[in-house]
Design a protein around this motif. Structure first.
Motif, PDB file in Angstrom:
ATOM      1  N   ALA A 250       0.957  -1.211   0.018  1.00 31.57           N
ATOM      2  CA  ALA A 250       0.018  -0.036  -0.023  1.00 31.57           C
ATOM      3  C   ALA A 250       0.775   1.341  -0.136  1.00 31.57           C
ATOM      4  O   ALA A 250       0.768   2.143   0.948  1.00 31.57           O
ATOM      5  CB  ALA A 250      -0.881  -0.005   1.418  1.00 31.57           C
ATOM      6  N   PRO A 251       1.637   1.306  -1.067  1.00 30.17           N
ATOM      7  CA  PRO A 251       2.512   2.586  -0.788  1.00 30.17           C
ATOM      8  C   PRO A 251       1.811   3.782  -1.161  1.00 30.17           C
ATOM      9  O   PRO A 251       2.196   5.055  -0.543  1.00 30.17           O
ATOM     10  CB  PRO A 251       3.565   2.389  -2.409  1.00 30.17           C
ATOM     11  N   GLU A 252       0.620   3.685  -1.995  1.00 30.23           N
ATOM     12  CA  GLU A 252      -0.029   5.098  -1.970  1.00 30.23           C
ATOM     13  C   GLU A 252      -0.746   5.230  -0.981  1.00 30.23           C
ATOM     14  O   GLU A 252      -1.032   6.529  -0.595  1.00 30.23           O
ATOM     15  CB  GLU A 252      -1.137   4.792  -3.298  1.00 30.23           C
ATOM     16  N   ALA A 253      -1.160   4.525   0.020  1.00 31.45           N
ATOM     17  CA  ALA A 253      -1.853   4.796   1.258  1.00 31.45           C
ATOM     18  C   ALA A 253      -1.177   5.462   2.156  1.00 31.45           C
ATOM     19  O   ALA A 253      -1.511   6.280   3.018  1.00 31.45           O
ATOM     20  CB  ALA A 253      -2.511   3.443   1.705  1.00 31.45           C
ATOM     21  N   LEU A 254       0.381   4.958   2.241  1.00 33.11           N
ATOM     22  CA  LEU A 254       1.229   5.671   3.057  1.00 33.11           C
ATOM     23  C   LEU A 254       1.428   7.332   2.686  1.00 33.11           C
ATOM     24  O   LEU A 254       2.085   8.072   3.548  1.00 33.11           O
ATOM     25  CB  LEU A 254       2.749   5.055   3.097  1.00 33.11           C
ATOM     26  N   THR A 255       1.054   7.674   1.522  1.00 33.29           N
ATOM     27  CA  THR A 255       0.905   8.957   1.361  1.00 33.29           C
ATOM     28  C   THR A 255      -0.513   9.697   1.707  1.00 33.29           C
ATOM     29  O   THR A 255      -0.328  10.791   2.150  1.00 33.29           O
ATOM     30  CB  THR A 255       1.394   9.034  -0.300  1.00 33.29           C
ATOM     31  N   THR A 256      -1.431   9.128   1.093  1.00 34.41           N
ATOM     32  CA  THR A 256      -2.960   9.648   1.572  1.00 34.41           C
ATOM     33  C   THR A 256      -3.307   9.348   2.742  1.00 34.41           C
ATOM     34  O   THR A 256      -4.037  10.348   3.296  1.00 34.41           O
ATOM     35  CB  THR A 256      -3.644   9.199   0.333  1.00 34.41           C
ATOM     36  N   HIS A 257      -3.258   8.116   3.340  1.00 36.91           N
ATOM     37  CA  HIS A 257      -3.699   7.821   4.670  1.00 36.91           C
ATOM     38  C   HIS A 257      -2.586   7.109   5.470  1.00 36.91           C
ATOM     39  O   HIS A 257      -2.659   6.090   6.047  1.00 36.91           O
ATOM     40  CB  HIS A 257      -4.826   6.917   4.596  1.00 36.91           C
ATOM     41  N   PRO A 258      -1.629   7.808   5.799  1.00 39.65           N
ATOM     42  CA  PRO A 258      -0.273   7.439   6.518  1.00 39.65           C
ATOM     43  C   PRO A 258      -0.590   6.555   7.929  1.00 39.65           C
ATOM     44  O   PRO A 258      -0.060   5.653   8.295  1.00 39.65           O
ATOM     45  CB  PRO A 258       0.544   8.542   6.723  1.00 39.65           C
ATOM     46  N   HIS A 259      -1.543   7.237   8.739  1.00 34.71           N
ATOM     47  CA  HIS A 259      -1.874   6.682   9.889  1.00 34.71           C
ATOM     48  C   HIS A 259      -2.704   5.459   9.766  1.00 34.71           C
ATOM     49  O   HIS A 259      -2.678   4.581  10.942  1.00 34.71           O
ATOM     50  CB  HIS A 259      -2.806   7.562  10.610  1.00 34.71           C
ATOM     51  N   THR A 260      -3.292   4.876   8.803  1.00 31.55           N
ATOM     52  CA  THR A 260      -3.834   3.726   8.917  1.00 31.55           C
ATOM     53  C   THR A 260      -3.689   2.938   7.413  1.00 31.55           C
ATOM     54  O   THR A 260      -4.288   1.922   6.891  1.00 31.55           O
ATOM     55  CB  THR A 260      -5.728   3.945   8.405  1.00 31.55           C
ATOM     56  N   ALA A 261      -2.466   3.049   6.918  1.00 28.88           N
ATOM     57  CA  ALA A 261      -1.935   2.282   5.923  1.00 28.88           C
ATOM     58  C   ALA A 261      -2.035   0.962   6.524  1.00 28.88           C
ATOM     59  O   ALA A 261      -1.979   0.005   5.050  1.00 28.88           O
ATOM     60  CB  ALA A 261      -0.552   2.820   5.457  1.00 28.88           C
ATOM     61  N   LEU A 262      -1.832   0.440   7.358  1.00 30.04           N
ATOM     62  CA  LEU A 262      -1.672  -1.024   7.741  1.00 30.04           C
ATOM     63  C   LEU A 262      -3.199  -1.495   7.288  1.00 30.04           C
ATOM     64  O   LEU A 262      -3.240  -2.805   6.864  1.00 30.04           O
ATOM     65  CB  LEU A 262      -1.406  -1.308   9.143  1.00 30.04           C
TER      66      LEU A 262
END
Length: 461
Positions: A250-262
């Motif tokens: 989820a590399p994109e989630a670490l940018t857009t939603h870093p707190h819930t990327a897991l």
């Protein structure tokens, strides 16, 4: 509670204190700094934490008394003011850690589709964070705490979820991509892993909670030593596999939603077997449970730590009775109120950075104390030297990163640090300051010539 804790329970306390909320709270912050090389940042921070832990263990043996950092500074420097300031710095570090957990708790809570981000124009993130802190303050006032057996089960469940997620995520990434997982090789020789290691340092502080509970631990010297040498490497391993899985899924989630990327990474991994929603639900529930239990455990331990400061005269008497059974309620309420304020007001980056800096300073100081005892046969100079050099390196590099990349966070951290230091100096040097003020007033009074009529020059009737 009369329950004696063995090695298994000690490992659970130390490991639970580190992974209980750390990975959910700091992963996004660290990844924004160093990308796919996040795993390397966790390794660096873990090595420095392990060396600092070695220093704690050796000083604990030499001092032959429990108490942790404050006790060691008192014992080996004889400087009461320095010991008190270290105690306050550590206490604020615990407050920052709990605020970080409360922030992450709220972020995962509002990640559920049924939970809105705001209500009546009020952002729910702050409301949920404050409510979580208030709830656990209430539990601590009631005296609720997990037993050693319960702690073992809870930590085992949290570790199992994260290990399965990490290993499963890496396997899934290998299966869907012809190229090997991204490990951030291009960043390994840059300064970004070092900067990120400093920010992530707060995720490696839970092990020192053992030093405040030695009277309940069977053969505390040996048990604590073994528990720390098991728990820190285990935490590093868990952080590494979770970071690699999340970065590659989820590399994109670490940018857009870093707190819930897991959560996003788990959903993507389990979508292949048709249980996408279940994966996200399990991770989100695990995050709520882990961050919540981390708030509870840290509040309990920091309460007893603060009571120790109170008994040594390092906190004012008005905050509680040092002779009371358990932690004085006013202490718990005060710590909870400051934590709630931090969690509602601060950004996750600012709170995480401030807490990491607090632990960097204290761990580096304890490493220095151990290095000074290197003439003792039981103290090898290399681990304390690594702990000291690592902490000394993390501090300026981390501040430089904040100044260059996150200017608002830098100013917030500096303001918090300045306020904490100012309050510490005013409290611990209050007698000296009062004496100097009195001396200054006496000098001013002495400069006034008693033969001069104060009414002269004011005119006459």
């Amino acid at each position: 509670m009369g329950e004696n804790l063995g090695l298994t329970e000690a490992v659970s306390i130390a490991l639970g204190g580190m992974i209980g909320g750390g990975i959910y709270a700091v992963l996004g912050v660290v990844t924004r700094i160093t990308g796919a090389a996040t795993w390397a940042a966790f390794v660096l921070a873990g090595v420095v934490a392990l060396c600092a832990a070695y220093s704690y263990i050796r000083l604990n043996e030499l001092a032959d008394q429990g108490g942790g950092s404050v006790t060691y500074i008192q014992c080996f420097t004889g400087n009461e003011t320095l010991a008190g300031m270290a105690g306050w710095t550590l206490l604020f570090g615990y407050v920052g850690s709990m605020a970080m957990y409360a922030f992450a708790f709220a972020e995962f809570a509002i990640s559920f589709p049924v939970v809105p981000e705001s209500a009546a124009g009020l952002p729910l993130r702050s409301v949920i964070s404050v409510s979580a802190v208030a709830g656990f303050v209430g539990l601590n006032l009631l005296g609720a705490r997990a037993t050693g057996t319960t702690e073992n089960v809870l930590v085992a469940a949290k570790v199992l979820v994260l290990v399965l997620f990490g290993l499963g995520g890496i396997a899934y990434a290998l299966g869907i991509s012809p190229s090997p997982p991204d490990v951030g090789a291009g960043r390994l020789l840059s300064t970004s892993p070092l900067m990120a290691a400093g920010v992530s340092f707060v995720a490696f502080q839970g092990w020192q909670l053992l030093f405040y509970d030695q009277e309940r631990i069977v053969d505390p010297g040996e048990t604590i030593r073994e528990a720390i040498y098991v728990s820190i490497p285990a935490a590093v391993g868990i952080y590494v596999v979770v970071a690699l899985a999340t970065v590659n899924l989820a590399p994109e989630a670490l940018t857009t939603h870093p707190h819930t990327a897991l959560k996003v990474a788990a959903e993507r991994m389990l979508s292949a077997v048709g249980i996408r929603r279940l994966g996200g639900l399990v991770i989100a529930l695990s995050a709520l449970f882990s961050t919540g239990s981390a708030i509870n455990a840290t509040l309990f331990s920091s309460g007893y730590f603060a009571k120790g400061l109170l008994s040594k005269g390092f906190l004012p008497d008005r905050v509680g009775d040092a002779d009371a059974d358990g932690v004085p309620p006013r202490l718990i309420l005060g710590i909870g109120a400051i934590t709630a304020l931090f969690s509602a007001w601060g950004s996750l980056d600012a709170v995480t950075s401030f807490a990491s800096l607090a632990f960097i300073v204290v761990f580096g100081g304890v490493s220095y104390l151990a290095l000074r005892q290197r003439a003792q046969s039981s103290v090898h100079p290399v681990p304390p030297a690594v702990g000291l050099v690592g902490a000394a390196g993390f501090f300026p590099v981390m501040l430089y990163h904040l100044y260059a990349a996150e200017r608002n966070t830098f100013y917030a951290v500096c303001a918090l640090a300045a306020a904490v230091v100012a309050v510490e100096v005013l409290y611990f040097e209050r007698s000296t300051l009062a004496a100097e003020i009195t001396e200054f007033e006496d000098l001013v009074d002495a400069d006034v010539d008693p033969d001069i009529d104060p009414d002269v020059g004011l005119g006459s009737e």
